[in-house]
Write a protein that holds these residues in place. Structure first.
Motif, short mmCIF file in Angstrom:
data_model
loop_
_atom_site.label_atom_id
_atom_site.label_comp_id
_atom_site.label_asym_id
_atom_site.label_seq_id
_atom_site.Cartn_x
_atom_site.Cartn_y
_atom_site.Cartn_z
N VAL A 16 0.95 -0.89 0.16
CA VAL A 16 -0.18 -0.24 0.09
C VAL A 16 0.69 1.38 0.26
CG1 VAL A 16 -1.65 1.30 1.14
CG2 VAL A 16 -1.67 -1.04 0.70
N ALA A 17 0.49 2.12 -0.94
CA ALA A 17 1.18 3.21 -1.03
C ALA A 17 1.34 4.07 0.33
CB ALA A 17 1.12 4.45 -1.77
N SER A 18 2.42 4.97 0.99
CA SER A 18 3.04 5.22 2.34
C SER A 18 2.43 6.87 2.24
CB SER A 18 4.18 5.24 2.39
OG SER A 18 4.94 5.61 1.05
N SER A 19 1.62 6.83 0.94
CA SER A 19 0.92 9.10 1.07
C SER A 19 -0.62 8.99 1.75
CB SER A 19 0.79 8.69 -0.50
OG SER A 19 -0.48 8.49 -0.54
N SER A 20 -0.08 7.93 2.87
CA SER A 20 -2.22 8.55 3.62
C SER A 20 -1.81 9.24 4.99
CB SER A 20 -2.68 7.01 4.02
OG SER A 20 -1.44 6.22 4.14
N GLY A 21 -0.43 9.53 5.55
CA GLY A 21 -0.34 10.19 6.43
C GLY A 21 -0.14 9.45 7.67
N GLY A 22 0.22 8.18 7.43
CA GLY A 22 -0.08 7.22 8.78
C GLY A 22 -1.45 7.02 9.19
N LEU A 23 -2.53 7.19 8.50
CA LEU A 23 -3.14 6.75 8.98
C LEU A 23 -3.69 5.04 9.36
CD1 LEU A 23 -6.63 7.16 9.74
CD2 LEU A 23 -7.00 6.24 7.37
N THR A 24 -3.83 5.15 10.84
CA THR A 24 -3.65 3.35 11.24
C THR A 24 -5.15 3.13 11.75
OG1 THR A 24 -2.00 4.38 12.58
CG2 THR A 24 -2.91 1.94 13.26
N LEU A 25 -5.36 2.03 11.03
CA LEU A 25 -6.82 1.04 10.93
C LEU A 25 -6.92 -0.14 12.25
CD1 LEU A 25 -8.00 0.85 7.64
CD2 LEU A 25 -7.82 2.89 9.28
N ILE A 26 -7.98 -0.25 12.98
CA ILE A 26 -7.88 -0.96 14.08
C ILE A 26 -8.28 -2.47 13.64
CG2 ILE A 26 -8.75 -1.59 15.86
CD1 ILE A 26 -9.81 0.98 16.93
N PRO A 27 -7.82 -3.19 13.80
CA PRO A 27 -7.59 -4.73 13.52
C PRO A 27 -8.96 -5.56 14.05
CG PRO A 27 -5.71 -4.94 15.12
CD PRO A 27 -6.05 -3.10 15.03
N SER A 28 -9.42 -6.13 13.18
CA SER A 28 -10.25 -7.44 13.42
C SER A 28 -11.73 -6.42 13.99
CB SER A 28 -9.26 -8.17 15.06
OG SER A 28 -8.49 -9.25 14.18
N THR A 29 -11.80 -5.30 14.04
CA THR A 29 -13.08 -5.09 14.57
C THR A 29 -14.71 -5.48 13.23
OG1 THR A 29 -12.73 -2.69 12.38
CG2 THR A 29 -11.69 -2.63 15.35
N CYS A 30 -15.53 -5.67 14.06
CA CYS A 30 -16.44 -6.60 13.56
C CYS A 30 -18.22 -5.43 13.75
CB CYS A 30 -16.78 -7.55 14.27
SG CYS A 30 -18.33 -8.62 13.51
N LEU A 31 -18.50 -4.67 13.02
CA LEU A 31 -19.42 -4.06 13.15
C LEU A 31 -20.67 -5.30 12.09
CD1 LEU A 31 -19.92 -1.32 13.65
CD2 LEU A 31 -19.92 -0.60 11.71
N THR A 32 -21.83 -5.05 13.16
CA THR A 32 -22.79 -6.24 12.90
C THR A 32 -23.67 -4.67 11.27
OG1 THR A 32 -24.70 -5.27 13.99
CG2 THR A 32 -22.77 -6.99 15.07
N ALA A 33 -24.41 -5.44 11.03
CA ALA A 33 -25.41 -5.34 9.74
C ALA A 33 -26.13 -4.58 10.19
CB ALA A 33 -26.13 -6.48 8.96
N GLU A 34 -27.10 -4.44 11.62
CA GLU A 34 -27.50 -3.74 11.84
C GLU A 34 -26.98 -2.54 12.22
OE1 GLU A 34 -27.61 -6.51 13.33
OE2 GLU A 34 -29.89 -7.63 12.20
N GLN A 35 -26.23 -2.55 13.20
CA GLN A 35 -25.33 -1.47 13.38
C GLN A 35 -24.35 -0.54 12.69
OE1 GLN A 35 -22.29 -3.18 15.64
NE2 GLN A 35 -23.38 -3.05 17.54
N PHE A 36 -24.12 -1.60 10.94
CA PHE A 36 -24.05 -0.64 10.04
C PHE A 36 -24.97 0.36 9.73
CE2 PHE A 36 -23.43 0.38 5.95
CZ PHE A 36 -21.90 0.35 5.14
N GLU A 37 -26.21 -0.51 9.63
CA GLU A 37 -27.15 0.01 8.04
C GLU A 37 -27.86 1.27 9.13
OE1 GLU A 37 -31.35 -0.47 7.18
OE2 GLU A 37 -31.14 -1.77 8.05
N ARG A 38 -27.61 1.29 10.87
CA ARG A 38 -28.01 2.27 11.52
C ARG A 38 -27.32 3.66 11.66
NH1 ARG A 38 -29.20 -0.81 16.03
NH2 ARG A 38 -27.03 -0.51 16.25
N THR A 39 -25.74 3.50 11.91
CA THR A 39 -24.70 4.15 11.24
C THR A 39 -24.74 5.18 10.00
OG1 THR A 39 -23.40 3.21 13.15
CG2 THR A 39 -22.25 5.20 12.08
N TRP A 40 -25.00 4.48 8.96
CA TRP A 40 -25.07 4.81 8.08
C TRP A 40 -25.80 5.49 7.72
CZ3 TRP A 40 -21.52 4.13 3.49
CH2 TRP A 40 -22.70 4.30 2.11
N LEU A 41 -26.67 5.57 7.64
CA LEU A 41 -28.21 6.67 7.88
C LEU A 41 -27.86 7.78 8.57
CD1 LEU A 41 -31.38 3.63 7.78
CD2 LEU A 41 -30.34 4.80 5.69
N ASN A 42 -27.43 8.33 9.63
CA ASN A 42 -27.07 9.16 10.59
C ASN A 42 -25.99 10.22 9.97
OD1 ASN A 42 -29.54 8.92 12.28
ND2 ASN A 42 -28.72 6.83 13.25
#
Length: 376
Positions: free
Chosen positions: A248-274
């Protein structure tokens, strides 16, 4: 006859006149009418317990005109939970016991077991003999396993003593939350629809809000092939060939993503709409890329796939989620129409951080470009 099919309305505006009208309908001696009235009686007793006395007096003779399973279940339930107020209750149930071998409906047999045991606890002298006969038949001769298992359960429960039986079996016989249901029906749907899939009915809205105030989006952690956080520029993508390794190119400013996070479909939908749209872009695409390849590559950089269309779908979609170490969620919709050579990418974020958004988009474009064999 429309009166017979709106027990909730009757219960909310209950008067003795309602029960009297229903009782008069029983005099027609029509099988379907009697069955419908008895089912309404059951709902009335549950929703409006003050009408129990009037209903109990109207039950005598109903058993002769009911042949369907719903009507039988309603009558047997009434005799079980309110049988102490119906003088002939043991004798009506005894008729059902005598004909249990020819009873075609298993649900009626199960209801009969429960009702007779309840009535036994209230009127033991009159019910002991027939309860013994019913248990013996259901355990020794009944071929339906659901009925036999229920009979065995009640037999063993009685062996634990009548007090334990009462504790287990004597559940509520009316609904004391009717007033809450009435009040809620008068509110806008938007006022209470958000309480679905929460524990608000148990804890109450104020307490539940306080309990979840500091939790944000609930995330669960699962095992992953990657144990450390993904820092842009450090994690290789899954290569198409073993001898090739794409970074992956290193031009992203050092953004760090948390590994192994699991969001349920219901949580995704509720958050997406807001959330508002943070960015919408299009990238070139090739038709021969398989969804599994995309999902595997995204997993390497700790972007979770919430949902994805089947391969070769005419309109292909995928929904993705990721979270950085600052707690910002990135939700993404990918859209690919087969006649177009472009992948539409729509990204939303939970915090207004433009730098983090651009860094995440850089990661995503690099991943998609890599698996598609294109230069992002």
């Amino acid at each position: 006859m429309s009166l017979c099919f709106f027990p909730g309305t009757i219960a909310r505006t209950y008067t003795e006149q309602c029960v009297r009208i229903l009782t008069e309908l029983l005099e027609l001696k029509q099988e379907h009418i009697t069955s419908a009235v008895v089912q309404v009686f059951r709902d009335l007793v549950w929703l409006c317990p003050q009408c129990t006395e009037s209903v109990s007096q109207a039950l005598h003779g109903c058993e002769e005109a009911i042949q369907d399973s719903e009507g039988k279940q309603a009558l047997i339930w009434l005799l079980g939970v309110r049988g102490e107020r119906v003088p002939s209750a043991p004798y009506i149930l005894e008729d059902f016991v005598e004909n249990v071998k020819s009873e075609a409906f298993s649900v009626v047999k199960v209801e009969l077991l429960t009702a007779l045991l309840r009535l036994f606890l209230a009127r033991p002298a009159e019910c002991q003999d027939m309860l013994g006969r019913l248990l013996y038949y259901c355990i020794e001769e009944e071929t339906d396993m659901m009925v036999r298992d229920r009979a065995l359960f009640y037999y063993r429960l009685l062996q634990a003593g009548t007090e334990e039986t009462k504790r287990v079996l004597c559940s509520p016989t009316s609904d004391h939350s009717l007033r809450l249901l009435e009040d809620q029906a008068e509110c806008s749907v938007n006022a209470w629809a958000s309480d679905f899939n929460t524990l608000v009915p148990i804890f109450g809205k104020e307490k539940w809000t306080a309990m979840t105030a500091n939790q944000g989006i609930e995330l669960c952690h699962t095992d992953s092939v990657c144990e450390a956080s993904t820092v842009v520029g450090e994690e290789p993508l899954i290569p198409e060939k073993k001898e090739e390794v794409l970074y992956v190119a290193s031009s992203s400013g050092g953004l760090t993503l948390i590994p192994s996070t699991c969001l349920t479909a219901e949580q995704f939908e509720r958050t997406w709409l807001n959330l508002a749209v943070g960015c919408q872009q299009a990238i070139p695409w090739q038709e021969n890329v398989q969804p599994d390849t995309i999902q595997a590559a995204l997993q390497v950089v700790h972007i979770q796939t919430i949902a994805m269309s089947k391969a070769n779908s005419q309109v292909w979609k995928a929904y993705l989620a990721a979270q950085d170490d600052a707690g910002c969620l990135f939700l993404t919709e990918l859209l690919l129409e087969m006649e177009n050579a472009e992948m539409q990418m729509l990204v939303k974020q939970s915090k207004d951080t433009p730098e983090a958004l651009q860094a995440f988009i850089s990661i995503l474009r690099t991943v998609l470009g890599a698996v598609a064999g294109l230069t992002s």
